[in-house]
Design a protein around this motif. Structure first.
Motif, PDB file in Angstrom:
ATOM      1  N   ILE A  25      -2.381  15.623   0.715  1.00 17.71           N
ATOM      2  CA  ILE A  25      -2.865  14.252   0.865  1.00 17.71           C
ATOM      3  C   ILE A  25      -1.702  13.297   0.677  1.00 17.71           C
ATOM      4  CG2 ILE A  25      -3.496  13.963  -1.568  1.00 17.71           C
ATOM      5  CD1 ILE A  25      -5.994  12.415  -0.581  1.00 17.71           C
ATOM      6  N   SER A  26      -1.696  12.226   1.446  1.00 21.97           N
ATOM      7  CA  SER A  26      -0.655  11.206   1.308  1.00 21.97           C
ATOM      8  C   SER A  26      -1.236   9.868   1.740  1.00 21.97           C
ATOM      9  CB  SER A  26       0.582  11.555   2.152  1.00 21.97           C
ATOM     10  OG  SER A  26       0.249  11.607   3.530  1.00 21.97           O
ATOM     11  N   ARG A  27      -0.551   8.807   1.393  1.00 18.18           N
ATOM     12  CA  ARG A  27      -1.031   7.491   1.793  1.00 18.18           C
ATOM     13  C   ARG A  27       0.139   6.612   2.190  1.00 18.18           C
ATOM     14  NH1 ARG A  27      -4.553   5.137  -2.712  1.00 18.18           N
ATOM     15  NH2 ARG A  27      -4.494   3.236  -1.456  1.00 18.18           N
ATOM     16  N   ASP A  28      -0.137   5.703   3.112  1.00 13.98           N
ATOM     17  CA  ASP A  28       0.817   4.700   3.558  1.00 13.98           C
ATOM     18  C   ASP A  28       0.161   3.352   3.331  1.00 13.98           C
ATOM     19  OD1 ASP A  28       2.472   2.928   4.915  1.00 13.98           O
ATOM     20  OD2 ASP A  28       2.847   4.295   6.573  1.00 13.98           O
ATOM     21  N   ASN A  29       0.475   2.715   2.226  1.00 19.16           N
ATOM     22  CA  ASN A  29      -0.178   1.460   1.891  1.00 19.16           C
ATOM     23  C   ASN A  29       0.166   0.344   2.878  1.00 19.16           C
ATOM     24  OD1 ASN A  29      -1.478   2.655  -0.214  1.00 19.16           O
ATOM     25  ND2 ASN A  29      -0.223   1.728  -1.818  1.00 19.16           N
ATOM     26  N   ALA A  30       1.306   0.446   3.524  1.00 15.77           N
ATOM     27  CA  ALA A  30       1.675  -0.561   4.524  1.00 15.77           C
ATOM     28  C   ALA A  30       0.752  -0.492   5.738  1.00 15.77           C
ATOM     29  CB  ALA A  30       3.121  -0.372   4.951  1.00 15.77           C
ATOM     30  N   LYS A  31       0.201   0.689   5.985  1.00 17.44           N
ATOM     31  CA  LYS A  31      -0.693   0.884   7.132  1.00 17.44           C
ATOM     32  C   LYS A  31      -2.158   0.987   6.714  1.00 17.44           C
ATOM     33  CE  LYS A  31       2.756   3.162  10.056  1.00 17.44           C
ATOM     34  NZ  LYS A  31       3.093   4.375  10.837  1.00 17.44           N
ATOM     35  N   ASN A  32      -2.431   0.838   5.412  1.00 20.68           N
ATOM     36  CA  ASN A  32      -3.810   0.967   4.913  1.00 20.68           C
ATOM     37  C   ASN A  32      -4.436   2.288   5.362  1.00 20.68           C
ATOM     38  OD1 ASN A  32      -3.453  -1.541   3.828  1.00 20.68           O
ATOM     39  ND2 ASN A  32      -5.194  -2.496   4.862  1.00 20.68           N
TER      40      ASN A  32
END
Length: 122
Positions: A70-77
């Motif tokens: 799992i990962s997240r890109d907060n800039a891309k929501n």
């Protein structure tokens, strides 16, 4: 209005890979942990993975540990679930959910997507 939209599901053969995406809108994404859950026909919804607001902590169910990331890109929501070495038992509808704090329990989440089907054929 808060919304979560999953994408990336599909049909894949055993041993294959898929990457699911969960795109968020309508709320402050950075403040929310995101979880992935799945539900197979005739079975209860189960937690697969979750990631904290700052990506500082992650959780994986034993059944997917070492195969899913799992990962997240907060800039891309957006949150991603990379699924490798897929097995027939991974077949389910996969949902992402947003909550204030990472939780393995679905009750800890306020917002839910509509789900995306993952089918692993043998």
């Amino acid at each position: 209005e808060a919304q979560l939209a999953e994408s990336g599901g599909g049909l894949v053969q055993v041993g294959g890979s898929l990457r699911l995406s969960c795109a968020a809108s309508g709320f402050t994404f950075d403040d929310y942990a995101i979880g992935w859950f799945r539900q197979a026909p005739g079975k209860e919804r189960e937690g697969v993975s979750c990631i904290s607001e700052s990506e500082g902590s992650t959780y994986y169910a034993e059944s997917v540990k070492g195969r899913f990331t799992i990962s997240r890109d907060n800039a891309k929501n957006t949150v991603y679930l990379q699924m490798n070495s897929l097995k027939p038992e991974d077949t389910a509808v996969y949902y992402c959910a947003g909550g204030l704090g990472p939780s393995r329990d679905s009750n800890g989440y306020n917002y839910w997507g509509q789900g995306t089907q993952v089918t692993v054929s043998s």
